[in-house]
Design an enzyme around this catalytic site. Structure first.
Site, PDB file in Angstrom:
ATOM      1  N   ARG A 133      60.763  67.934  10.972  1.00  0.00           N
ATOM      2  CA  ARG A 133      60.427  66.518  10.727  1.00  0.00           C
ATOM      3  C   ARG A 133      61.703  65.688  10.626  1.00  0.00           C
ATOM      4  O   ARG A 133      62.804  66.227  10.584  1.00  0.00           O
ATOM      5  CB  ARG A 133      59.669  66.394   9.396  1.00  0.00           C
ATOM      6  N   TYR A 171      71.161  65.941  -6.852  1.00  0.00           N
ATOM      7  CA  TYR A 171      71.337  65.734  -5.402  1.00  0.00           C
ATOM      8  C   TYR A 171      72.784  65.334  -5.081  1.00  0.00           C
ATOM      9  O   TYR A 171      73.392  65.843  -4.136  1.00  0.00           O
ATOM     10  CB  TYR A 171      70.345  64.651  -4.977  1.00  0.00           C
TER      11      TYR A 171
HETATM   12  P1  NAP Z   1      62.447  64.951   5.495  1.00  0.00           P
HETATM   13  O1  NAP Z   1      61.871  63.972   6.455  1.00  0.00           O
HETATM   14  O2  NAP Z   1      61.884  65.068   4.124  1.00  0.00           O
HETATM   15  O3  NAP Z   1      62.443  66.399   6.203  1.00  0.00           O
HETATM   16  C1  NAP Z   1      62.959  67.492   5.499  1.00  0.00           C
HETATM   17  C2  NAP Z   1      63.075  68.674   6.411  1.00  0.00           C
HETATM   18  O4  NAP Z   1      63.687  69.751   5.674  1.00  0.00           O
HETATM   19  C3  NAP Z   1      61.733  69.189   6.881  1.00  0.00           C
HETATM   20  O5  NAP Z   1      61.891  69.664   8.198  1.00  0.00           O
HETATM   21  C4  NAP Z   1      61.445  70.325   5.918  1.00  0.00           C
HETATM   22  O6  NAP Z   1      60.606  71.347   6.449  1.00  0.00           O
HETATM   23  C5  NAP Z   1      62.844  70.877   5.712  1.00  0.00           C
HETATM   24  N1  NAP Z   1      62.974  71.661   4.476  1.00  0.00           N
HETATM   25  C6  NAP Z   1      62.880  71.211   3.197  1.00  0.00           C
HETATM   26  N2  NAP Z   1      63.044  72.231   2.334  1.00  0.00           N
HETATM   27  C7  NAP Z   1      63.260  73.346   3.092  1.00  0.00           C
HETATM   28  C8  NAP Z   1      63.479  74.705   2.800  1.00  0.00           C
HETATM   29  N3  NAP Z   1      63.510  75.147   1.535  1.00  0.00           N
HETATM   30  N4  NAP Z   1      63.646  75.574   3.824  1.00  0.00           N
HETATM   31  C9  NAP Z   1      63.605  75.138   5.114  1.00  0.00           C
HETATM   32  N5  NAP Z   1      63.387  73.860   5.456  1.00  0.00           N
HETATM   33  C10 NAP Z   1      63.210  72.977   4.456  1.00  0.00           C
HETATM   34  O7  NAP Z   1      64.016  64.679   5.265  1.00  0.00           O
HETATM   35  P2  NAP Z   1      65.078  63.832   6.120  1.00  0.00           P
HETATM   36  O8  NAP Z   1      65.101  62.442   5.595  1.00  0.00           O
HETATM   37  O9  NAP Z   1      64.886  64.085   7.567  1.00  0.00           O
HETATM   38  O10 NAP Z   1      66.421  64.527   5.598  1.00  0.00           O
HETATM   39  C11 NAP Z   1      67.196  65.430   6.389  1.00  0.00           C
HETATM   40  C12 NAP Z   1      68.548  65.603   5.720  1.00  0.00           C
HETATM   41  O11 NAP Z   1      69.200  64.334   5.626  1.00  0.00           O
HETATM   42  C13 NAP Z   1      68.477  66.140   4.279  1.00  0.00           C
HETATM   43  O12 NAP Z   1      69.543  67.026   4.040  1.00  0.00           O
HETATM   44  C14 NAP Z   1      68.651  64.897   3.439  1.00  0.00           C
HETATM   45  O13 NAP Z   1      69.175  65.200   2.161  1.00  0.00           O
HETATM   46  C15 NAP Z   1      69.621  64.124   4.291  1.00  0.00           C
HETATM   47  N6  NAP Z   1      69.637  62.694   4.030  1.00  0.00           N
HETATM   48  C16 NAP Z   1      68.535  61.923   4.239  1.00  0.00           C
HETATM   49  C17 NAP Z   1      68.591  60.563   3.972  1.00  0.00           C
HETATM   50  C18 NAP Z   1      67.419  59.652   4.184  1.00  0.00           C
HETATM   51  O14 NAP Z   1      67.535  58.465   3.797  1.00  0.00           O
HETATM   52  N7  NAP Z   1      66.329  60.086   4.781  1.00  0.00           N
HETATM   53  C19 NAP Z   1      69.769  60.000   3.477  1.00  0.00           C
HETATM   54  C20 NAP Z   1      70.882  60.826   3.270  1.00  0.00           C
HETATM   55  C21 NAP Z   1      70.801  62.160   3.566  1.00  0.00           C
HETATM   56  P3  NAP Z   1      58.971  71.294   6.333  1.00  0.00           P
HETATM   57  O15 NAP Z   1      58.535  70.309   7.387  1.00  0.00           O
HETATM   58  O16 NAP Z   1      58.526  72.672   6.609  1.00  0.00           O
HETATM   59  O17 NAP Z   1      58.662  70.816   4.946  1.00  0.00           O
END
Ligand code: NAP
Length: 241
Positions: free
Chosen positions: A11, A153
Site C-alpha cells: 500500500r 516514532y
Molecule cells: P501505509 O500506507 O500505512 O502502508 C504501510 C505499509 O507497511 C503497508 O504496506 C503495510 O503492510 C506495511 N507494514 C506495516 N507493518 C508491517 C510489518 N510489521 N511487516 C511488514 N509490512 C508491514 O504507510 P505509508 O504512509 O505508505 O508509509 C511508508 C513509510 O513511509 C513508513 O516507513 C512511514 O513511516 C514513512 N513515512 C510516511 C509518511 C506519511 O506522511 N505517509 C511520512 C513520513 C514517513 P499491510 O498492507 O500488510 O498492512
C-alpha cells in the site's frame, strides 16, 4: 537476475516504490504483513508495466519470520540476488510520552528500527559479493526534528538515520550505497486520520505530498544516476521543517 525488495509494498508509498523500481527494470519482491489483497493489487500494477513481481509475506518486526522468508527466497533463487532493498514498511502509534504504554514503544521500535537490522543483514552479503547494491531507508521528518506525540516514532526514525550513515561507510568500497529518504506529510492510509486542511497551512507548498513523488526520489536513488550519493538523508516535505 537482480531483484528489488520493497518492504510494505502492498500500500501507500511502498506500492508506488514497487512500480517505479519496476520501471527501472528490476523484478520486484513485494513484502506485506497482513493485507494480501493490496499486495496482489500492487503485483498486478507491476505486471501491467511488463515486469515480473513476486509477493513475499513476512512481519518485518519478527526476526524469525524475516530470517525464514529471506533465507527461503535466497535458496529458491540461487542465480539471483536482491540488488535494491527499500526498507519502507513502517507504522505509527502516537501518544504523549507520559501516557505511552510499553507495547506502543516496543511495537514502533521493532517495526521501524529493529526491522532495518533484521532485513538489511540478510540482503547485504550478496550485495557485497556482487559489488553492487542500493539500500534506501524511508525515514521521516519526525526523525530529523522530533514531533510531539511521537517520541517512539521519532526515536526509531532517528535511529535508522544513524544506521544509514554508519552502514554507508562500512560498504561504500564494495559499490553499495545506503541513503535515507525523509518524507513530510504524504497522503496515504498512515495520514488518513490527520486534518490536512489545517496542517497544510504549515507547509510552504500548501499541500500534502503524493506517494508517487516519494517513489520517484527513491527510484532516482536506486538508479545508476545516483551512483555517487551515499550516507545522505534527502528530505521530501514541501518545504516543511
Ligand atoms: P501505509 O500506507 O500505512 O502502508 C504501510 C505499509 O507497511 C503497508 O504496506 C503495510 O503492510 C506495511 N507494514 C506495516 N507493518 C508491517 C510489518 N510489521 N511487516 C511488514 N509490512 C508491514 O504507510 P505509508 O504512509 O505508505 O508509509 C511508508 C513509510 O513511509 C513508513 O516507513 C512511514 O513511516 C514513512 N513515512 C510516511 C509518511 C506519511 O506522511 N505517509 C511520512 C513520513 C514517513 P499491510 O498492507 O500488510 O498492512
Amino acid at each position: 537476475m537482480k531483484y528489488a525488495l520493497v518492504t510494505g509494498g502492498s500500500r501507500g508509498i511502498g506500492r508506488h516504490i514497487c512500480i517505479e523500481t519496476a520501471r527501472l527494470g528490476y523484478p520486484v519482491i513485494i513484502n506485506y504483513n497482513s493485507n494480501k489483497e493490496a499486495a496482489e493489487q500492487t503485483k498486478k500494477e507491476v505486471e501491467n508495466i511488463g515486469v515480473k513481481a513476486e509477493i513475499l509475506q513476512f512481519d518485518i518486526s519478527d526476526v524469525g519470520q524475516v530470517d525464514n522468508a529471506m533465507i527461503s527466497w535466497q535458496e529458491e533463487h540461487k542465480d539471483d540476488y536482491i540488488a535494491v532493498l527499500v526498507n519502507n514498511a513502517g507504522i505509527r502509534e502516537d501518544a504523549m510520552l507520559i501516557w505511552m504504554q510499553n507495547n506502543q514503544w516496543d511495537k514502533v521500535i521493532d517495526t521501524n528500527l529493529n526491522s532495518f537490522f533484521y532485513v538489511t543483514r540478510r540482503a547485504i552479503k550478496d550485495m557485497l559479493t556482487k559489488r553492487f547494491g542500493r539500500i534506501i531507508n524511508i525515514v521521516s521528518l519526525s526523525g530529523q526534528k522530533g514531533l510531539p506525540g511521537q517520541t517512539n516514532y521519532s526515536a526509531a526514525k532517528a535511529g535508522v538515520i544513524g544506521a544509514t550513515k554508519a552502514l554507508a561507510q562500512e560498504v561504500g568500497k564494495r559499490g553499495v550505497t545506503v541513503n535515507a529518504v525523509a518524507p513530510g506529510f504524504i497522503a496515504t492510509d498512515m495520514t488518513d486520520d490527520l486534518d490536512e486542511k489545517t496542517l497544510k497551512k504549515l507547509i510552504p507548498l500548501n499541500r500534502f505530498g503524493k506517494a508517487e513523488e516519494v517513489a520517484n526520489l527513491v527510484a532516482f536513488l536506486a538508479s545508476e544516476k545516483a551512483s555517487y550519493i551515499t550516507g545522505e538523508v534527502i528530505s521530501i516535505n514541501g518545504g516543511l521543517y
